[in-house]
Design a protein around this motif. Structure first.
Motif, short mmCIF file in Angstrom:
data_model
loop_
_atom_site.label_atom_id
_atom_site.label_comp_id
_atom_site.label_asym_id
_atom_site.label_seq_id
_atom_site.Cartn_x
_atom_site.Cartn_y
_atom_site.Cartn_z
N ASP A 56 0.85 -1.19 0.00
CA ASP A 56 0.00 0.00 0.00
C ASP A 56 0.89 1.24 0.00
O ASP A 56 1.63 1.47 0.95
CB ASP A 56 -0.90 -0.03 1.24
CG ASP A 56 -1.99 1.02 1.18
OD1 ASP A 56 -1.77 2.08 0.58
OD2 ASP A 56 -3.07 0.78 1.74
N PRO A 57 0.82 2.07 -1.04
CA PRO A 57 1.70 3.25 -1.08
C PRO A 57 1.43 4.24 0.03
O PRO A 57 2.35 4.94 0.48
CB PRO A 57 1.41 3.85 -2.47
CG PRO A 57 0.08 3.31 -2.86
CD PRO A 57 -0.01 1.96 -2.25
N THR A 84 5.01 -2.83 12.08
CA THR A 84 4.41 -1.51 11.88
C THR A 84 3.52 -1.49 10.65
O THR A 84 2.41 -0.94 10.67
CB THR A 84 5.51 -0.44 11.77
OG1 THR A 84 6.35 -0.50 12.93
CG2 THR A 84 4.90 0.95 11.66
N TYR A 85 4.01 -2.09 9.56
CA TYR A 85 3.20 -2.16 8.35
C TYR A 85 1.91 -2.95 8.60
O TYR A 85 0.81 -2.52 8.20
CB TYR A 85 4.00 -2.81 7.21
CG TYR A 85 3.24 -2.82 5.89
CD1 TYR A 85 3.37 -1.78 4.99
CD2 TYR A 85 2.39 -3.89 5.57
CE1 TYR A 85 2.67 -1.79 3.78
CE2 TYR A 85 1.69 -3.90 4.38
CZ TYR A 85 1.83 -2.86 3.48
OH TYR A 85 1.13 -2.87 2.31
N GLY A 86 2.02 -4.10 9.26
CA GLY A 86 0.84 -4.90 9.53
C GLY A 86 -0.17 -4.20 10.42
O GLY A 86 -1.38 -4.28 10.19
N LEU A 87 0.31 -3.48 11.43
CA LEU A 87 -0.60 -2.77 12.33
C LEU A 87 -1.29 -1.62 11.61
O LEU A 87 -2.48 -1.36 11.83
CB LEU A 87 0.16 -2.27 13.55
CG LEU A 87 0.69 -3.36 14.49
CD1 LEU A 87 1.59 -2.76 15.57
CD2 LEU A 87 -0.45 -4.14 15.12
N LEU A 88 -0.56 -0.89 10.77
CA LEU A 88 -1.18 0.19 10.00
C LEU A 88 -2.21 -0.35 9.01
O LEU A 88 -3.27 0.24 8.81
CB LEU A 88 -0.11 0.99 9.27
CG LEU A 88 0.79 1.88 10.14
CD1 LEU A 88 1.90 2.50 9.30
CD2 LEU A 88 -0.03 2.98 10.82
N LYS A 89 -1.89 -1.47 8.38
CA LYS A 89 -2.84 -2.08 7.44
C LYS A 89 -4.10 -2.54 8.17
O LYS A 89 -5.22 -2.40 7.66
CB LYS A 89 -2.17 -3.25 6.72
CG LYS A 89 -3.04 -3.87 5.63
CD LYS A 89 -2.27 -4.91 4.85
CE LYS A 89 -3.14 -5.56 3.77
NZ LYS A 89 -3.61 -4.56 2.79
#
Length: 479
Positions: A291-292, A323-328
């Motif tokens: 995800d950009p 961090t990427y997984g939590l934001l997603k």
């Protein structure tokens, strides 16, 4: 492990301060098979997580490694997700998805038991999740209501794979573990067993407990409990449906070779009745199509996009990947909130669906009140027009209150309007009576004044010896 942009820390050993630098520990919320579970939140995203604190000892090191390997391998919407692994010399910290809701045991304890439709919705999610595990060579071996989380909407999350095992087809296990009252007959025989068949037995005990509120096998001693399990001696209430009683017997088959697989269970007629539940898709992260917007947000935090992509491709379970997984996950929840109403807390019956008006009367009242509110607001906006202002306040008041009147009481407004006319007529009559009374009083006073003047004139005439009857007043020109 990869840290922030330009900061890469290699090696499995990290200082304990690394955990505190990334997460704020709040409190202990549970006890797993081999360690405590803490509630915490991620400092950068503010997302709540569960941290399982495992103590590295030689006697426990192998099962801990097995649990880590199991969590890395799984990706299913009804199974708890692993975000990050932080390892020190003494501990392994597993940063896990925080499951919403409460343990299934708490829901059943509160309500006594679940009705068949609700039990079916929960049960089918458990079966699909564990069938997925068996397909990828994972067994749980400790399935019980304490390890099944259910939120207010009825979504299931299976947790605590501390006693789980990685297996291959036909592989036999020898370690006997799990809660005694959920143990399969193979454990009491102390024989090697098929882990998938043990999970099937555990699921049968869980289903029995959901629909009755009791456990099928109870004994005051281990021997007594074992005898009941080996004989398959338990009672099924007659008020349960025929299909439900049949699937319970099917699951609690004493002979493991005749016991069905979970794929066999998924074809049972009881699971085909009604809307058996929801099976959401796996929110698997595609490392080739990131995800950009999330990458841009992480770049603002100081992460190198190349490091983030490498962490996701190689599944390093480090800080960038977490961090990427939590934001997603945050983005997914926001999309859910915009497309669906907030789940309402259940009443006596736990976690019914929002579309069930009998389970959520408050939600039904809210949806039925909205058209009335919209009608009221639309009429209120119409009364502000210049055309309505010309007709005075009485029409404005009636048109504004009309939408609030119940449709089954159309006479109420007429009665109120008739009372208003009667009151106006009474006021008009009382005003006319007052005018007539004042007129009569004025006539009486003028009569009295005229009589007094006449009496005074009579006195004067007597004094002048002029006959009163011949005295009359005439105009000047006539004289």
């Amino acid at each position: 492990m990869c840290g922030l942009k330009g900061e890469v820390t290699a090696g499995p050993t990290l200082p304990y301060e690394t955990l505190g630098a990334q997460y704020v520990i709040l409190r202990t919320i549970g006890q797993g098979s081999y360690g405590q579970v803490k509630l915490a939140h991620h400092r950068l995203t503010g997302t709540a997580v569960a941290i399982k604190v495992l103590l590295k000892e030689r006697t426990q090191y192998y099962p801990i490694r097995t649990e880590v390997g199991i969590l890395k391998k799984m990706n299913h919407p009804n199974i708890i997700s692993l975000h990050q692994i932080i390892e020190t010399e003494q501990n392994i910290f597993l940063i896990l998805e925080l499951a919403d809701g409460r343990e299934l045991f708490d829901w059943i304890e509160k309500s006594g038991h679940l009705h068949e439709g609700l039990a079916r919705k929960i049960f089918i999610q458990i079966v699909h999740a564990m069938s997925y595990c068996h397909d990828i060579g994972i067994v749980h071996r400790d399935l019980k209501p304490d390890n099944i989380m259910v939120d207010a909407s009825g979504k299931v999350k299976i947790v605590d794979f501390g006693l789980g095992a990685l297996v291959t087809p036909g592989m036999k296990l020898s370690e006997h573990c799990g809660a005694l009252r959920f143990c399969a007959p193979e454990f009491f025989l102390n024989q090697p067993y098929d882990g998938t068949k043990v999970d099937t037995w555990n699921i049968g005990v869980v289903l029995y407990f959901m629909v009755t509120g009791d456990l099928p096998f109870v004994g005051t001693t281990l021997k007594e409990l074992g005898n009941q399990v080996l004989l398959g001696r338990y009672a099924i209430p007659r008020h349960l449906s025929k299909e439900l009683r049949e699937i319970i017997r099917y699951l609690l088959t004493v002979n493991p070779t005749e016991r069905p697989t979970l794929k066999d269970i998924m074809t049972h007629p009881w699971l085909k009745q009604g809307n058996a539940g929801f099976l959401s898709h796996c929110d698997k992260i595609d490392s080739s199509h990131l995800d950009p917007a999330i990458i841009a947000a992480m770049a603002d935090m100081g992460f190198d996009p190349c490091v983030v992509q490498k962490s996701l491709v190689d599944k390093l379970y480090n800080e960038p990947m977490a961090t990427y997984g939590l934001l997603k996950r945050q983005a997914g929840k926001q999309d859910d909130h915009t497309s669906q109403p907030e789940p309402v807390q259940p009443g006596l019956t736990p976690f019914p669906t929002l579309t069930d008006p009998t389970s959520f009367p408050s939600y039904r009242e809210q949806t039925t009140d909205r058209p009335a509110i919209r009608a009221f607001l639309s009429l209120s906006s119409k009364t502000d027009s210049s055309k309505d202002k010309e007709h005075g306040g009485q029409r404005l008041r009636r048109s504004a209150t009309a939408p609030i009147m119940p449709p089954h009481c159309p006479q109420k407004r007429i009665i109120i309007f008739s009372d208003e006319r009667v009151n106006n007529r009474r006021q008009h009559n009382s005003t006319m009576d007052s005018i007539r009374g004042a007129y009569r009083s004025w006539k009486r006073w003028t009569g009295r004044i005229g009589a007094s003047l006449l009496q005074l004139c009579c006195c004067c005439c007597c004094c002048c010896c002029i006959p009163l009857k011949n005295n009359r007043v005439v105009p000047q020109m006539e004289a």
